[in-house]
Design an enzyme around this catalytic site. Structure first.
Site, mmCIF file in Angstrom:
data_model
loop_
_atom_site.group_PDB
_atom_site.id
_atom_site.type_symbol
_atom_site.label_atom_id
_atom_site.label_comp_id
_atom_site.label_asym_id
_atom_site.label_seq_id
_atom_site.Cartn_x
_atom_site.Cartn_y
_atom_site.Cartn_z
ATOM 1 N N GLY A 155 0.798 -1.235 0.000
ATOM 2 C CA GLY A 155 0.000 0.000 0.000
ATOM 3 C C GLY A 155 0.822 1.273 0.000
ATOM 4 N N ARG A 173 -2.127 13.686 -7.101
ATOM 5 C CA ARG A 173 -2.200 14.010 -8.530
ATOM 6 C C ARG A 173 -3.623 14.369 -8.915
ATOM 7 N NH1 ARG A 173 -1.282 8.070 -11.347
ATOM 8 N NH2 ARG A 173 -3.352 7.245 -10.925
ATOM 9 N N ASP A 183 -5.554 -1.263 -17.573
ATOM 10 C CA ASP A 183 -5.874 -0.461 -16.384
ATOM 11 C C ASP A 183 -5.080 0.840 -16.370
ATOM 12 O OD1 ASP A 183 -3.889 -2.637 -15.980
ATOM 13 O OD2 ASP A 183 -3.447 -1.551 -14.139
ATOM 14 N N ASP A 219 -0.340 7.052 -15.074
ATOM 15 C CA ASP A 219 0.485 6.041 -14.407
ATOM 16 C C ASP A 219 1.892 5.947 -14.978
ATOM 17 O OD1 ASP A 219 -1.248 5.551 -12.447
ATOM 18 O OD2 ASP A 219 -1.754 3.500 -13.007
HETATM 19 P P1 AMP Z 1 0.437 -0.296 -11.652
HETATM 20 O O1 AMP Z 1 1.423 -1.298 -12.153
HETATM 21 O O2 AMP Z 1 1.044 0.802 -10.859
HETATM 22 O O3 AMP Z 1 -0.477 0.200 -12.711
HETATM 23 O O4 AMP Z 1 -0.468 -1.074 -10.584
HETATM 24 C C1 AMP Z 1 -1.157 -2.252 -10.889
HETATM 25 C C2 AMP Z 1 -1.975 -2.689 -9.698
HETATM 26 O O5 AMP Z 1 -1.135 -3.013 -8.590
HETATM 27 C C3 AMP Z 1 -2.954 -1.657 -9.164
HETATM 28 O O6 AMP Z 1 -4.075 -2.381 -8.743
HETATM 29 C C4 AMP Z 1 -2.221 -1.044 -8.001
HETATM 30 O O7 AMP Z 1 -3.077 -0.466 -7.043
HETATM 31 C C5 AMP Z 1 -1.492 -2.247 -7.432
HETATM 32 N N1 AMP Z 1 -0.297 -1.900 -6.672
HETATM 33 C C6 AMP Z 1 0.881 -1.470 -7.156
HETATM 34 N N2 AMP Z 1 1.764 -1.265 -6.149
HETATM 35 C C7 AMP Z 1 1.131 -1.562 -4.992
HETATM 36 C C8 AMP Z 1 1.492 -1.571 -3.606
HETATM 37 N N3 AMP Z 1 2.712 -1.215 -3.195
HETATM 38 N N4 AMP Z 1 0.559 -1.942 -2.711
HETATM 39 C C9 AMP Z 1 -0.664 -2.311 -3.109
HETATM 40 N N5 AMP Z 1 -1.070 -2.343 -4.383
HETATM 41 C C10 AMP Z 1 -0.197 -1.991 -5.325
HETATM 42 MG MG MG Z 2 -1.843 1.584 -12.800
#
Ligand code: AMP
Ligand code: MG
Length: 476
Positions: free
Chosen positions: A126, A177, A249, A259
């Site tokens: 998180g 953001r 996503d 992102d």
């Molecule tokens: P992203 O690769 O940043 O687009 O994230 C892909 C998914 O992973 C999304 O559902 C994010 O909320 C989740 N996510 C990424 N990093 C974390 C983290 N450190 N803790 C919890 N969820 C994460």
């Molecule tokens: Mg993302």
């Protein structure tokens, strides 16, 4: 704003789209410390930067003390990650605080990344480390200054906690953001997967009202998103931007870039370039981005099918018809952008131009910028970017005969993009030494990308020939 607690947030997402979020609260930030604040953006939003610097302001920017008008929620979404479908992703470490309607009438989400675990967190902690949040801040603000549709960065606040990543412990941070919304292709995929057509219809209505008000049906919404994404990816092509994680996503309905993870700008113009350490096969390489956008839009079309027609076959026929427009829309936008970049109105020059760049891979940014020197009569600097300075000779001759407008070119071809080695150097100083000055210099340079300034020459150059090949590592 008179006090952080008096900001009037609106909550149309929460009001309209029950079933697509979970109310949730931010984790405490034991020792919040403001690292960066975007004063100009704050003012644009109708917020007082001085108040955002107070403890109440930091409460808002970390989500730990939000005004009564805000309803913090974690948004639900699904997504194809590297081609594989995950039915439940969602904000694992982020919260939507609410929507701000700026004095100019624009509605923008305020969203916090790194604000603690939510029910969507799966295995994640998180949290967000300071380095990647500064990275998103710098690159999104550079994109904005380049005129590319993008989410923006309002602030980075260090939480006072440490976050464990492969590289070791790092200071934790929250990025605040803004975005015209956080509706993604993955949001529609999540809504479609619930099997409740009513949720999907409410989502489509919300997206139309918010982003594509001229659309009078879900099919027209699809058409508008295809057009917006075609235009966006063409902009990326023109500036040499590699997004790095074009999962569904991470693709917006608004047509904004979102992102910033392992993204980067090209130095050499090589379409096979990718930078992300988790992209083993180069799926999201520079030259693949238009094709991937189209693939993602096909997934968007699939999610919309129940809204397009009662008869499934008819729905597929309609969606396919729209998606076929993507390639032409992308090519038209790419050609328009590149004609502006070369300062002429002669599309016949483009085929040879693209072939020249691919074969000889000169520095992408400098090629277009130095081309204006050639338009003014000195083609030495642009030739010097080629291993064989004679290589662009023939093309330069035909192009010059078309009468390029050098001043117009300088208004669209940046001299400063956040080059990888500059970003890494600045983030290293901020995270390892706690020295923010290099980040602030870099921000100042990329916020004014079209102006060549004395003393900033180093910021216009690629990494030296001895620099190691660049990779962006995950662990964001
Ligand atoms: P992203 O690769 O940043 O687009 O994230 C892909 C998914 O992973 C999304 O559902 C994010 O909320 C989740 N996510 C990424 N990093 C974390 C983290 N450190 N803790 C919890 N969820 C994460
Ligand atoms: Mg993302």
């Amino acid at each position: 704003m008179t006090a952080a607690t008096e900001i009037a947030f609106e909550n149309t997402f929460v009001r309209d789209l029950e079933g697509l979020y979970l109310p949730w609260q931010a984790a405490p930030a034991p020792e919040p410390r403001l690292v960066l604040l975007n004063d100009a953006l704050a003012r644009e939003l109708g917020l007082d930067p001085a108040r955002l610097r107070t403890p109440a302001g930091l409460g808002l920017l970390t989500g730990t003390a939000v005004p009564g008008s805000a309803t913090t929620v974690a948004q639900a979404y699904a997504g194809h990650q590297f081609g594989n479908f995950s039915p439940r992703l969602g904000d694992g470490r982020a919260l939507l605080v609410g929507e701000l309607v700026a004095p100019d009438g624009a509605r923008r989400d305020l969203h916090l990344k790194g604000s603690g675990r939510t029910p969507f967190a799966r295995g994640g902690d998180g949290r967000a480390p300071l380095g990647p949040m500064l990275r998103e801040y710098v690159i999104s603000e550079a994109m904005h200054a380049l005129g590319v549709p993008t989410t923006r960065s309002l602030a980075v606040v260090a939480t006072g906690e440490h976050v464990m990543r492969d590289r070791g412990p790092e200071p934790g941070a929250v990025l605040a953001r803004t975005a015209s919304s956080h509706l993604r292709v993955g949001t529609f995929q999540f809504a479609a997967a619930t099997g409740d057509v009513d949720v999907l219809r409410r989502l489509a209505d919300h997206a139309i009202a918010r982003h594509h008000p001229a659309a009078s049906s879900p099919l027209e919404l699809y058409r508008a998103v295809i057009a917006a994404q075609a235009a966006l990816v063409a902009r990326w092509t023109g500036i040499g931007f590699v997004h790095g994680v074009m999962n569904t996503d991470n693709m917006t309905i608004s047509g904004e870039t979102i992102d910033y993870g392992p993204c980067a700008f090209l130095d050499a113009h090589d379409p096979t370039t990718w930078y992300s350490s988790i992209d083993h096969a180069g799926r999201y390489a520079f030259g693949n981005q238009p094709g991937i956008a189209q693939w993602n839009l096909a997934r968007f079309g699939e999610a919309l099918l129940p809204l397009l027609a009662d008869d499934q076959e008819e729905a597929v026929r309609l969606a396919t018809g729209e998606l076929q427009g993507f390639a032409d829309a992308y090519l038209a936008a790419r050609d328009r952008d590149h004609l502006a970049k070369i300062g002429v109105g002669t599309p016949e020059l483009l085929g040879e131009l693209f072939a020249l760049l691919e074969e000889h891979t000169p520095d992408h940014t400098l090629f277009f910028r130095r081309l204006s020197d050639a338009a003014r009569g000195d083609d030495g600097p642009v030739r010097a970017l080629f291993g064989d300075p004679a290589a662009p000779g023939e093309w330069l001759r035909s192009w010059r005969a078309a009468g390029p407008d050098a001043d117009a070119m300088d208004r669209v071809n940046p001299v400063h993009v956040p080059r990888n080695h500059l970003v890494e150097e600045a983030l290293g100083a901020a995270v390892v030494d706690g020295d923010l000055e290099p980040v602030q210099w870099l921000l100042q340079v990329v916020a004014d990308p079209f102006t060549e300034r004395e003393g900033f020459e180093r910021y216009a150059l690629p990494a030296g020939p001895d620099a190691p090949p660049f990779r962006t590592f995950c662990g964001t």
